[in-house]
Enzyme design. Sequence first.
Site, mmCIF file in Angstrom:
data_model
loop_
_atom_site.group_PDB
_atom_site.id
_atom_site.type_symbol
_atom_site.label_atom_id
_atom_site.label_comp_id
_atom_site.label_asym_id
_atom_site.label_seq_id
_atom_site.Cartn_x
_atom_site.Cartn_y
_atom_site.Cartn_z
ATOM 1 N N GLN A 35 28.683 -36.445 160.580
ATOM 2 C CA GLN A 35 29.593 -37.930 160.377
ATOM 3 C C GLN A 35 29.835 -37.679 158.838
ATOM 4 O O GLN A 35 29.172 -37.099 157.907
ATOM 5 C CB GLN A 35 28.543 -38.855 160.544
ATOM 6 C CG GLN A 35 28.875 -40.395 160.042
ATOM 7 C CD GLN A 35 30.159 -40.665 160.893
ATOM 8 O OE1 GLN A 35 31.295 -40.486 160.696
ATOM 9 N NE2 GLN A 35 29.888 -41.655 161.990
ATOM 10 N N THR B 96 39.820 -36.831 168.578
ATOM 11 C CA THR B 96 38.799 -37.785 168.951
ATOM 12 C C THR B 96 38.971 -38.322 170.514
ATOM 13 O O THR B 96 40.317 -38.135 170.835
ATOM 14 C CB THR B 96 38.365 -38.951 168.328
ATOM 15 O OG1 THR B 96 39.739 -39.765 168.066
ATOM 16 C CG2 THR B 96 38.030 -38.355 166.823
ATOM 17 N N GLY C 48 28.853 -40.583 172.649
ATOM 18 C CA GLY C 48 29.710 -41.674 172.538
ATOM 19 C C GLY C 48 29.164 -43.077 172.743
ATOM 20 O O GLY C 48 27.788 -43.292 172.844
ATOM 21 N N ASP C 49 29.674 -44.011 172.190
ATOM 22 C CA ASP C 49 29.051 -45.280 172.153
ATOM 23 C C ASP C 49 29.910 -46.448 173.331
ATOM 24 O O ASP C 49 30.933 -46.357 173.389
ATOM 25 C CB ASP C 49 29.596 -45.844 170.874
ATOM 26 C CG ASP C 49 28.824 -45.162 169.970
ATOM 27 O OD1 ASP C 49 29.492 -44.654 168.858
ATOM 28 O OD2 ASP C 49 27.501 -44.747 170.029
ATOM 29 N N HIS D 144 21.167 -40.915 162.855
ATOM 30 C CA HIS D 144 21.947 -41.600 163.903
ATOM 31 C C HIS D 144 21.509 -42.954 163.743
ATOM 32 O O HIS D 144 20.239 -43.334 163.851
ATOM 33 C CB HIS D 144 21.841 -41.078 165.154
ATOM 34 C CG HIS D 144 22.905 -41.792 166.227
ATOM 35 N ND1 HIS D 144 22.513 -42.890 166.839
ATOM 36 C CD2 HIS D 144 24.135 -41.372 166.335
ATOM 37 C CE1 HIS D 144 23.659 -43.395 167.450
ATOM 38 N NE2 HIS D 144 24.630 -42.525 167.430
ATOM 39 N N GLU E 73 40.617 -33.531 161.389
ATOM 40 C CA GLU E 73 40.402 -34.534 162.688
ATOM 41 C C GLU E 73 41.402 -35.421 162.856
ATOM 42 O O GLU E 73 41.694 -36.279 162.009
ATOM 43 C CB GLU E 73 39.108 -34.924 162.633
ATOM 44 C CG GLU E 73 38.756 -35.914 163.912
ATOM 45 C CD GLU E 73 37.189 -35.957 164.015
ATOM 46 O OE1 GLU E 73 36.473 -35.057 163.922
ATOM 47 O OE2 GLU E 73 36.655 -37.187 164.094
HETATM 48 P P1 FAD Z 1 23.491 -38.050 170.976
HETATM 49 O O1 FAD Z 1 23.137 -36.779 170.446
HETATM 50 O O2 FAD Z 1 23.328 -38.041 172.418
HETATM 51 O O3 FAD Z 1 22.249 -39.239 170.060
HETATM 52 C C1 FAD Z 1 22.531 -40.373 170.094
HETATM 53 C C2 FAD Z 1 20.861 -40.985 169.944
HETATM 54 O O4 FAD Z 1 20.225 -40.668 170.612
HETATM 55 C C3 FAD Z 1 20.461 -40.554 168.514
HETATM 56 O O5 FAD Z 1 19.696 -41.516 167.780
HETATM 57 C C4 FAD Z 1 19.628 -39.345 169.110
HETATM 58 O O6 FAD Z 1 18.681 -39.137 168.150
HETATM 59 C C5 FAD Z 1 19.123 -39.884 170.368
HETATM 60 N N1 FAD Z 1 18.584 -38.980 171.034
HETATM 61 C C6 FAD Z 1 19.280 -37.766 171.500
HETATM 62 N N2 FAD Z 1 18.668 -37.192 172.325
HETATM 63 C C7 FAD Z 1 17.443 -37.940 172.826
HETATM 64 C C8 FAD Z 1 16.632 -37.793 173.781
HETATM 65 N N3 FAD Z 1 16.454 -36.677 174.576
HETATM 66 N N4 FAD Z 1 15.616 -38.647 173.767
HETATM 67 C C9 FAD Z 1 15.439 -39.824 172.838
HETATM 68 N N5 FAD Z 1 16.681 -40.019 172.120
HETATM 69 C C10 FAD Z 1 17.552 -38.970 171.900
HETATM 70 N N6 FAD Z 1 32.404 -41.177 169.381
HETATM 71 C C11 FAD Z 1 33.363 -41.130 170.310
HETATM 72 O O7 FAD Z 1 33.265 -42.101 171.247
HETATM 73 N N7 FAD Z 1 34.445 -40.202 170.170
HETATM 74 C C12 FAD Z 1 34.667 -39.207 169.530
HETATM 75 O O8 FAD Z 1 35.578 -38.496 169.584
HETATM 76 C C13 FAD Z 1 33.720 -39.175 168.512
HETATM 77 N N8 FAD Z 1 33.575 -38.040 167.574
HETATM 78 C C14 FAD Z 1 32.713 -37.734 166.586
HETATM 79 C C15 FAD Z 1 32.766 -36.644 165.985
HETATM 80 C C16 FAD Z 1 31.876 -36.476 165.133
HETATM 81 C C17 FAD Z 1 31.521 -35.260 164.194
HETATM 82 C C18 FAD Z 1 30.837 -37.392 164.844
HETATM 83 C C19 FAD Z 1 29.659 -37.233 163.818
HETATM 84 C C20 FAD Z 1 30.568 -38.637 165.845
HETATM 85 C C21 FAD Z 1 31.739 -38.796 166.504
HETATM 86 N N9 FAD Z 1 31.483 -39.785 167.548
HETATM 87 C C22 FAD Z 1 32.499 -39.989 168.455
HETATM 88 C C23 FAD Z 1 30.764 -40.880 167.586
HETATM 89 C C24 FAD Z 1 29.292 -40.470 168.589
HETATM 90 O O9 FAD Z 1 29.910 -40.676 169.751
HETATM 91 C C25 FAD Z 1 28.070 -41.377 168.158
HETATM 92 O O10 FAD Z 1 27.583 -41.311 167.126
HETATM 93 C C26 FAD Z 1 27.165 -41.820 169.159
HETATM 94 O O11 FAD Z 1 26.601 -42.852 168.962
HETATM 95 C C27 FAD Z 1 26.180 -40.829 169.365
HETATM 96 O O12 FAD Z 1 26.770 -39.362 169.339
HETATM 97 P P2 FAD Z 1 26.013 -38.117 169.541
HETATM 98 O O13 FAD Z 1 26.799 -37.101 169.970
HETATM 99 O O14 FAD Z 1 25.250 -37.701 168.219
HETATM 100 O O15 FAD Z 1 24.668 -38.397 170.551
#
Ligand code: FAD
Length: 284
Positions: free
Chosen positions: A173, A47, A107-108, A147, A16
């Site tokens: 992660q 990313t 994303g954040d 998370h 990555e």
């Molecule tokens: P989600 O799956 O949307 O989950 C986020 C939170 O919401 C979790 O607590 C989940 O339990 C909760 N949730 C999900 N669905 C629901 C629902 N329906 N109702 C209520 N709660 C819900 N960030 C970047 O900005 N750019 C990148 O390129 C990037 N690459 C990454 C690659 C990897 C392998 C990893 C592990 C993380 C990466 N991240 C990246 C960080 C990621 O964007 C953050 O962790 C972000 O906060 C959440 O990502 P997610 O896709 O897990 O979110």
Amino acid sequence: MRVDALIAAGLTRSFEFFPPKSDAESIRLAATLRELEPLDPSFVSVTYRGGPVSRQRTLELVTRVQSEGRLTAVAHLTCVGHTPDELREILGEYARAGVENVMALGGDVTDDVVPSPSSPRYALELVELAREVGTFSIGVAAHPLGHPRSVDRDSDRRHLAAKLRAADFAVTQFFFDAREWSELVEDLAARGVDKPVLPGVMPVTTLRSVERMATMGAAVPPALIARLEAADRRGGDGAVRDEGVRAALELCQDLLARGVPGLHFYTMNHSSATRELHRALFAS
Ligand code: FAD
């Protein structure tokens, strides 16, 4: 090739990168890619963060790697800061460029990201959008320790299971204890989800990075910090780096013994630690 097909064909080794922020970083990344290419990675992922300039760099880097045809590229894409139509447009651009693999991420919201009120809220919605637009192999993020925004482990795993059902694979992660990968996969299986979960590995190569890693959602365990501090006393930065790579090697060996479908290395755009691990694990 599609990542799900690569995983089905056997153990994957993937790297990555993050998009360069300057010309100097572009030169360093190009050198890193040249140094890592001979390891013949199954895929490389880029990313997607920050504002429009950084995001455009991801799109350019991914489509360039894909068009050069020597490596399989995976494009990270995040919900945050984009309307559904913008996400459809970006996904359409990737599909037209022959990019077959995307990581669908929540994303954040950071200072340089302008949140859009109509952005999809969760990664699952982006998985569904990607399904609508193209025939991508879709990966999602998994957090072995949960998370940071999850209210509890059960809800974290419930939402992870729901998005992994819709996707093709997950990448975790980084973490430091192989038992966390086994526990995550067993929990998902108990929820009826057996899609592949690739463990993310990031060697701790400086004591300074310990603090930063904790903010990224995966705290370095005290025992490993103690190992690194002892190395620092013995031999300074070089000894810390060697101990960090050694600990990562031990983690990878344990993960392989547990039957992981692949290893995903967070390179931080450097090649030496990844090359050292790869040589020790795969003799190349
Ligand atoms: P989600 O799956 O949307 O989950 C986020 C939170 O919401 C979790 O607590 C989940 O339990 C909760 N949730 C999900 N669905 C629901 C629902 N329906 N109702 C209520 N709660 C819900 N960030 C970047 O900005 N750019 C990148 O390129 C990037 N690459 C990454 C690659 C990897 C392998 C990893 C592990 C993380 C990466 N991240 C990246 C960080 C990621 O964007 C953050 O962790 C972000 O906060 C959440 O990502 P997610 O896709 O897990 O979110």
